[in-house]
Enzyme design. Structure first.
Site, PDB file in Angstrom:
ATOM      1  N   ARG A 121       2.067  -2.552   8.838  1.00 18.27           N
ATOM      2  CA  ARG A 121       2.452  -3.384   9.937  1.00 18.27           C
ATOM      3  C   ARG A 121       3.857  -3.256  10.178  1.00 18.27           C
ATOM      4  O   ARG A 121       4.274  -3.764  11.237  1.00 18.27           O
ATOM      5  CB  ARG A 121       2.021  -4.796   9.344  1.00 18.27           C
ATOM      6  CG  ARG A 121       0.530  -5.325   9.366  1.00 18.27           C
ATOM      7  CD  ARG A 121       0.186  -6.325   8.571  1.00 18.27           C
ATOM      8  NE  ARG A 121       0.173  -6.215   6.866  1.00 18.27           N
ATOM      9  CZ  ARG A 121       0.087  -7.276   6.128  1.00 18.27           C
ATOM     10  NH1 ARG A 121      -0.087  -8.483   6.451  1.00 18.27           N
ATOM     11  NH2 ARG A 121       0.427  -6.804   4.664  1.00 18.27           N
ATOM     12  N   GLY A 157      -2.119 -15.708   1.443  1.00 18.28           N
ATOM     13  CA  GLY A 157      -3.390 -16.250   0.784  1.00 18.28           C
ATOM     14  C   GLY A 157      -3.190 -17.892   0.464  1.00 18.28           C
ATOM     15  O   GLY A 157      -2.274 -18.337   0.620  1.00 18.28           O
ATOM     16  N   GLU A 201      -7.764 -15.152   0.482  1.00 10.67           N
ATOM     17  CA  GLU A 201      -6.960 -14.434   1.325  1.00 10.67           C
ATOM     18  C   GLU A 201      -7.299 -14.769   2.801  1.00 10.67           C
ATOM     19  O   GLU A 201      -8.417 -15.494   3.018  1.00 10.67           O
ATOM     20  CB  GLU A 201      -7.320 -12.824   1.056  1.00 10.67           C
ATOM     21  CG  GLU A 201      -6.694 -12.416   0.065  1.00 10.67           C
ATOM     22  CD  GLU A 201      -4.959 -12.588  -0.227  1.00 10.67           C
ATOM     23  OE1 GLU A 201      -4.347 -12.323   0.556  1.00 10.67           O
ATOM     24  OE2 GLU A 201      -4.712 -13.529  -1.230  1.00 10.67           O
ATOM     25  N   THR A 223      -3.274  -5.350  -4.655  1.00  9.99           N
ATOM     26  CA  THR A 223      -2.246  -5.883  -5.606  1.00  9.99           C
ATOM     27  C   THR A 223      -2.775  -6.013  -6.932  1.00  9.99           C
ATOM     28  O   THR A 223      -1.848  -5.717  -8.055  1.00  9.99           O
ATOM     29  CB  THR A 223      -1.724  -7.154  -5.185  1.00  9.99           C
ATOM     30  OG1 THR A 223      -3.049  -7.889  -4.964  1.00  9.99           O
ATOM     31  CG2 THR A 223      -0.803  -6.975  -4.047  1.00  9.99           C
TER      32      THR A 223
HETATM   33  C1  UD1 Z   1      -0.376 -10.865  -0.603  1.00 10.80           C
HETATM   34  C2  UD1 Z   1      -0.966 -11.785  -1.365  1.00 10.80           C
HETATM   35  C3  UD1 Z   1      -1.246 -13.119  -0.662  1.00 10.80           C
HETATM   36  C4  UD1 Z   1       0.205 -13.750  -0.427  1.00 10.80           C
HETATM   37  C5  UD1 Z   1       1.182 -12.958  -0.050  1.00 10.80           C
HETATM   38  C6  UD1 Z   1       2.552 -13.545  -0.101  1.00 10.80           C
HETATM   39  C7  UD1 Z   1      -2.910 -10.403  -2.398  1.00 10.80           C
HETATM   40  C8  UD1 Z   1      -4.312  -9.851  -2.444  1.00 10.80           C
HETATM   41  N1  UD1 Z   1      -2.573 -11.290  -1.403  1.00 10.80           N
HETATM   42  O1  UD1 Z   1      -0.710 -10.669   0.428  1.00 10.80           O
HETATM   43  O2  UD1 Z   1      -2.139 -14.180  -1.187  1.00 10.80           O
HETATM   44  O3  UD1 Z   1       0.070 -14.804   0.385  1.00 10.80           O
HETATM   45  O4  UD1 Z   1       1.082 -11.501  -0.761  1.00 10.80           O
HETATM   46  O5  UD1 Z   1       3.739 -12.559   0.475  1.00 10.80           O
HETATM   47  O6  UD1 Z   1      -2.096 -10.357  -3.414  1.00 10.80           O
HETATM   48  N2  UD1 Z   1       1.214  -3.547  -3.170  1.00 10.80           N
HETATM   49  C9  UD1 Z   1       1.000  -2.349  -3.986  1.00 10.80           C
HETATM   50  N3  UD1 Z   1      -0.105  -1.697  -4.229  1.00 10.80           N
HETATM   51  C10 UD1 Z   1      -1.277  -2.199  -3.362  1.00 10.80           C
HETATM   52  C11 UD1 Z   1      -1.018  -2.798  -2.365  1.00 10.80           C
HETATM   53  C12 UD1 Z   1       0.100  -3.767  -2.444  1.00 10.80           C
HETATM   54  O7  UD1 Z   1       1.941  -2.392  -4.787  1.00 10.80           O
HETATM   55  O8  UD1 Z   1      -2.253  -1.346  -3.582  1.00 10.80           O
HETATM   56  C13 UD1 Z   1       2.434  -4.328  -3.004  1.00 10.80           C
HETATM   57  C14 UD1 Z   1       3.224  -4.111  -1.667  1.00 10.80           C
HETATM   58  O9  UD1 Z   1       3.901  -2.869  -1.579  1.00 10.80           O
HETATM   59  C15 UD1 Z   1       3.839  -5.554  -1.422  1.00 10.80           C
HETATM   60  C16 UD1 Z   1       2.965  -6.418  -2.299  1.00 10.80           C
HETATM   61  O10 UD1 Z   1       2.114  -5.627  -3.146  1.00 10.80           O
HETATM   62  O11 UD1 Z   1       5.339  -5.351  -2.019  1.00 10.80           O
HETATM   63  C17 UD1 Z   1       2.017  -7.224  -1.507  1.00 10.80           C
HETATM   64  O12 UD1 Z   1       1.177  -6.634  -0.771  1.00 10.80           O
HETATM   65  P1  UD1 Z   1       0.831  -6.907   0.719  1.00 10.80           P
HETATM   66  O13 UD1 Z   1      -0.049  -5.865   1.330  1.00 10.80           O
HETATM   67  O14 UD1 Z   1       2.216  -7.134   1.402  1.00 10.80           O
HETATM   68  O15 UD1 Z   1       0.101  -8.333   0.458  1.00 10.80           O
HETATM   69  P2  UD1 Z   1       0.049  -9.644   1.519  1.00 10.80           P
HETATM   70  O16 UD1 Z   1      -1.000  -9.086   2.568  1.00 10.80           O
HETATM   71  O17 UD1 Z   1       1.375  -9.962   1.965  1.00 10.80           O
HETATM   72 CA    CA Z   2       3.321  -9.077   2.013  1.00  9.17          CA
END
Ligand code: UD1
Ligand code: CA
Length: 460
Positions: free
Chosen positions: A16, A140, A155, A79
């Site tokens: 994004r 979330g 979510e 995550t």
């Molecule tokens: C996530 C939470 C959401 C919360 C929000 C807060 C989950 C499923 N959702 O959503 O409930 O409200 O954060 O900011 O956890 N990442 C990895 N590996 C992956 C996916 C993500 O390392 O496979 C890392 C990303 O780099 C990032 C963090 O995890 O730093 C969060 O991932 P992101 O995709 O931004 O989650 P949100 O959609 O923001």
């Molecule tokens: Ca995020």
């Protein structure tokens, strides 16, 4: 032994952001988001800090060096999957594990400490940090039962219409009992709208198996803001900037308009310094006491000592000693060292040069690859000719020399102390002590020649 660990999630690409730069490396006030997170984690007492990297792993490691351990998440499956990658390092430890995201740059160490305390007081297996969002879209949502106990996190994309109305959001920060966390991670599935393994599902899993799960709601939504796109990046930058500026003002710095003053997080400023609007202070810049940093100046990675006035000028990787001044509209390029009480006026460019105490370079001058002694007077429009098309050469000018206006000093060149260069000279040879050098064509006056010229002011 009971340990405290932190896992920082930083493997995502950040689609994004629409950027070539991986999300967590985008900077907020001069420091990458993941570095902000790590800096706060470092202020709490942690036994181990593990960062999950994936996209841009090398770049993230170059940024954070050995301040953390790393594990690689080869495929970004969510995550929950990300946290699971730390299992080989952490699974056997008794203790608590804090999980934070690399894209929430505004959290402060105290909040993590408060979360730990709440978690311990509740004797919980998991505690999620929540906040109340003015617009919860994208986050979330925290689903609580009738008596306010947390049931699960849903979510945005999986939430029912009713759940979407919930304004208490998951900040993406949690504390878990370490062993319970890894056990539960094996239970999560990816049967959701995004086909990902969500860390958030651990809450429901623990809850359903009868463990105590808690939610600690912090007061400030602002601090919990997650950055997924450039709009949020700019909002986070605003919040961070306000925080930085308020700290400086509380420490005795006057900011005429803090809304329009941009100071990086590592910049230091002494008391009674005044910073006017539109100023940018970047990188590792240090500014002393009683300085005036005038409107629209920009200073990068430089040291400005006490009592210096910078007027609408641009300074990079340089140093200005006490009582010196520059501008308006002047430029210090890298490796310039300006001595005490040196005066650099308007439209002066200095590059890789040392200028000692009391020397004056008032107007329209270029000083490059040079060493200027003390109390020198450099006239208007002087050029230190340092480049022959292939190489840069040095010029040295001794103390108390006088360089007349519109002179060219062609390097390599030595001009001794107490010497005088007449205006308009192009100097190519050494000038000795007490010499006066004059290097220009002699003037000839042709008597009466005016009348022979086609120029006629009366017919203009
Ligand atoms: C996530 C939470 C959401 C919360 C929000 C807060 C989950 C499923 N959702 O959503 O409930 O409200 O954060 O900011 O956890 N990442 C990895 N590996 C992956 C996916 C993500 O390392 O496979 C890392 C990303 O780099 C990032 C963090 O995890 O730093 C969060 O991932 P992101 O995709 O931004 O989650 P949100 O959609 O923001
Ligand atoms: Ca995020």
């Amino acid at each position: 032994m009971s340990t405290r660990n932190t896992i920082i999630l930083a493997a995502g690409k950040g689609t994004r952001m629409k950027s070539k730069l991986y999300k967590v490396l985008h900077k907020v006030c001069g420091r990458s988001m993941v570095d902000h997170v790590l800096t706060q984690v470092e202020k709490t007492n942690m036994n181990r800090i593990v960062t999950v990297v994936g996209y841009g792993a090398e770049k993230v490691e170059e940024t954070l060096h050995d301040r953390t351990e790393y594990v690689l998440q080869k495929e970004q499956l969510g995550t929950g999957h990300a946290v699971l990658q730390t299992e080989p390092l952490l699974k056997d430890q008794d203790g608590t594990t804090l999980v934070v995201s690399g894209d929430t740059p505004l959290f402060q160490a105290q909040t993590f400490e408060n979360l730990f305390k709440y978690h311990e007081a509740k004797k919980a297996m998991a505690t999620v940090l929540t906040s109340k969002a003015p617009d919860p879209t994208g986050y979330g949502r925290i689903v609580r039962n009738d008596v306010g106990i947390v049931e699960k996190i849903v979510e945005q994309k999986d939430a029912s219409e009713k759940e979407q109305e919930i304004d208490e959001i998951n900040t993406g920060v949690y504390v878990f009992d370490n062993k319970a966390l890894f056990a539960a991670l094996h239970e999560i599935k990816n049967d959701n709208a995004q086909g990902e393994y969500y860390l958030t599902d651990v809450i429901e899993i623990l809850k359903n198996q009868g463990d105590i799960v808690a939610a600690y709601r912090m007061n400030s939504f602002e601090e919990s803001m997650g950055v997924n796109d450039r709009v949020a990046l700019s909002k986070a930058t605003k919040v961070m900037q306000r925080r930085i500026n308020e700290t400086h003002m509380r420490n005795g710095v006057t900011l005429i308009n803090p809304e329009d003053t941009y100071i990086d997080v590592d910049v230091k400023i002494g008391s009674d310094t005044i910073v006017e609007p539109g100023v940018l202070l970047k990188g590792k810049t240090v500014i002393g006491d009683d300085c005036l940093i005038g409107a629209h100046s920009e200073i990068h990675d430089s040291t400005i000592h006490n009592n210096v006035t910078v007027t609408s000028s641009y300074i990079e990787d340089s140093e200005m000693d006490e009582g010196s001044n520059i501008g308006p509209m002047s430029h210090l390029r890298p490796e310039s060292k300006i001595g005490q009480k040196v005066h650099l006026g308007n439209f002066v460019e200095v590059k890789k040069a040392t200028i000692e105490e009391g020397t004056k370079v008032g107007h329209l001058t270029y000083v490059g690859n040079a060493h200027l002694g003390k109390r020198i007077n450099v006239g208007c429009g002087v050029v230190f000719v340092n480049y022959d098309g292939a190489h840069k050469h040095d010029t040295t000018v001794g103390d108390d020399a006088f360089i007349g206006s519109n002179s060219n000093l062609v390097a390599p060149l030595t001009v001794a102390d107490h010497s005088f260069i007449a205006a308009g000279s192009t100097i190519t040879d050494e000038v000795g002590q007490y010499d006066m050098a004059i290097a220009r064509a002699r003037q000839t006056n042709k008597t009466g020649y005016f009348k022979k010229l086609p120029y006629d002011p009366e017919n203009e």
